[in-house]
Design a protein around this motif. Structure first.
Motif, short mmCIF file in Angstrom:
data_model
loop_
_atom_site.label_atom_id
_atom_site.label_comp_id
_atom_site.label_asym_id
_atom_site.label_seq_id
_atom_site.Cartn_x
_atom_site.Cartn_y
_atom_site.Cartn_z
N ALA A 143 44.17 8.30 0.97
CA ALA A 143 43.86 9.44 0.13
C ALA A 143 45.09 10.34 -0.05
N GLY A 144 45.86 10.49 1.03
CA GLY A 144 47.08 11.29 0.94
C GLY A 144 48.10 10.69 0.01
N GLU A 145 48.14 9.36 -0.07
CA GLU A 145 49.10 8.68 -0.93
C GLU A 145 48.66 8.62 -2.38
N THR A 146 47.35 8.50 -2.61
CA THR A 146 46.85 8.27 -3.97
C THR A 146 46.21 9.49 -4.61
N GLY A 147 45.80 10.46 -3.80
CA GLY A 147 45.10 11.62 -4.33
C GLY A 147 43.62 11.39 -4.52
N GLU A 148 43.12 10.20 -4.20
CA GLU A 148 41.69 9.90 -4.31
C GLU A 148 40.94 10.67 -3.22
N PRO A 149 39.72 11.11 -3.48
CA PRO A 149 38.96 11.82 -2.45
C PRO A 149 38.81 10.98 -1.18
N VAL A 150 38.95 11.63 -0.04
CA VAL A 150 38.88 10.92 1.24
C VAL A 150 37.55 10.19 1.40
N ALA A 151 36.46 10.83 1.02
CA ALA A 151 35.14 10.21 1.19
C ALA A 151 35.03 8.92 0.40
N ALA A 152 35.57 8.91 -0.82
CA ALA A 152 35.50 7.71 -1.65
C ALA A 152 36.29 6.57 -1.02
N VAL A 153 37.47 6.89 -0.49
CA VAL A 153 38.28 5.86 0.17
C VAL A 153 37.58 5.37 1.43
N LEU A 154 37.01 6.29 2.20
CA LEU A 154 36.31 5.91 3.42
C LEU A 154 35.17 4.96 3.12
N HIS A 155 34.39 5.25 2.10
CA HIS A 155 33.27 4.38 1.75
C HIS A 155 33.77 2.99 1.35
N ARG A 156 34.85 2.94 0.60
CA ARG A 156 35.39 1.64 0.18
C ARG A 156 35.92 0.85 1.37
N LYS A 157 36.64 1.52 2.25
CA LYS A 157 37.19 0.85 3.43
C LYS A 157 36.08 0.36 4.34
N ALA A 158 35.04 1.17 4.50
CA ALA A 158 33.92 0.76 5.35
C ALA A 158 33.22 -0.45 4.76
N GLU A 159 33.04 -0.47 3.45
CA GLU A 159 32.38 -1.61 2.82
C GLU A 159 33.24 -2.87 2.94
N GLU A 160 34.55 -2.73 2.77
CA GLU A 160 35.44 -3.88 2.93
C GLU A 160 35.37 -4.44 4.34
N ARG A 161 35.34 -3.54 5.34
CA ARG A 161 35.25 -3.99 6.73
C ARG A 161 33.92 -4.68 6.98
N GLY A 162 32.84 -4.13 6.42
CA GLY A 162 31.54 -4.76 6.57
C GLY A 162 31.49 -6.15 5.95
N GLN A 163 32.10 -6.29 4.78
CA GLN A 163 32.15 -7.61 4.14
C GLN A 163 32.89 -8.61 5.02
N GLN A 164 33.97 -8.16 5.63
CA GLN A 164 34.73 -9.04 6.52
C GLN A 164 33.87 -9.48 7.70
N LEU A 165 33.14 -8.55 8.30
CA LEU A 165 32.26 -8.88 9.42
C LEU A 165 31.17 -9.86 8.98
N GLY A 166 30.63 -9.64 7.81
CA GLY A 166 29.59 -10.52 7.31
C GLY A 166 30.10 -11.93 7.06
N ARG A 167 31.29 -12.05 6.49
CA ARG A 167 31.85 -13.37 6.21
C ARG A 167 32.19 -14.13 7.49
N GLN A 168 32.51 -13.41 8.55
CA GLN A 168 32.89 -14.05 9.80
C GLN A 168 31.67 -14.53 10.60
N ALA A 169 30.51 -14.02 10.29
CA ALA A 169 29.31 -14.35 11.06
C ALA A 169 28.88 -15.78 10.81
N THR A 170 28.30 -16.39 11.83
CA THR A 170 27.84 -17.77 11.72
C THR A 170 26.33 -17.90 11.90
N ALA A 171 25.67 -16.81 12.32
CA ALA A 171 24.24 -16.91 12.64
C ALA A 171 23.41 -15.82 11.97
N GLY A 172 23.92 -15.22 10.91
CA GLY A 172 23.10 -14.30 10.15
C GLY A 172 23.21 -12.85 10.55
#
Length: 216
Positions: A111-140
């Motif tokens: 957010a400091g580099e781009t000027g985008e609101p911190v909350a918006a960046v946080l939500h995007r980063k959290a979703e990206e991390r969640g997607q990574q965790l989901g893709r790594q799972a093998t049992a649902g």
């Protein structure tokens, strides 16, 4: 977390704890003979406990020639021990403050580099991390939730989360942390390709603020 519990349990033995503390205090790796002499132990006893600490990843093992000689005739390298770089933390109930801190730090920096609101960046980063965790799972979904410390429970077709891994932060900064958590779990569902459930904010005392409910 099970491995961390095992590591902490290994330190409950008094001699093992003394050896770990001794090695941790030294600026250079320690040999079996040096540790035994420093603590007044038999070499065999020191070796046994040092190896047990290494098995639990509390100590790292390195091999060095202490004579300074190299090449043929220099002798075998000595087995040395030093404190492992691995961090070990045990919390009951399970907490994941490091994950929250990492996501928050990434959001503030971007957010400091781009000027985008911190909350918006946080939500995007959290979703990206969640997607990574989901893709790594093998049992649902339950595998991801249990590993994440959420303590999932089935309730009338929904999944309630009995534990909040970000409990203390959520109490102090509810809007920020619960929003992050919601997007994290939305990402998990997306990473799993799970379209039968949706993540919704549904705060209840003593539970995670998010609940996974059947999709309409």
């Amino acid at each position: 977390m099970r491995a961390d519990v095992s590591a902490v349990a290994a330190l409950d033995e008094p001699t093992r704890w003394r050896l770990y503390a001794h090695v941790a205090r030294q600026p250079e790796p320690v040999s079996r003979d040096e540790a035994a002499e420093a603590l007044g132990l038999a070499r065999q006893t020191a070796a046994f406990h040092l190896d047990r600490l290494a098995e639990e990843s509390l100590l790292d093992v390195v091999y060095e020639r202490r004579t300074g000689r190299t090449g043929p005739g220099a002798g075998r390298p000595a087995k040395l021990y030093r404190r492992a770089a691995r961090d070990i933390a045990v919390s009951l109930p399970d907490r994941r403050y490091e994950l929250a801190a990492g996501l928050l730090a990434q959001a503030v920096e971007e957010a400091g580099e781009t000027g985008e609101p911190v909350a918006a960046v946080l939500h995007r980063k959290a979703e990206e991390r969640g997607q990574q965790l989901g893709r790594q799972a093998t049992a649902g979904i339950f595998e991801v939730l249990e590993r994440g410390g959420f303590e999932p429970r089935r309730e009338d077709g929904a999944i309630a989360l009995a534990n909040c891994p970000f409990h203390a932060l959520a109490r102090q900064h509810t809007r920020t942390v619960c929003g992050m958590n919601l997007h994290l779990l939305e990402g998990v569902l997306a990473g799993l390709g799970e379209d039968r459930l949706v993540a919704r904010l549904a705060p209840e005392p003593g539970r995670c603020c998010v609940r996974l409910e059947p999709a309409a």
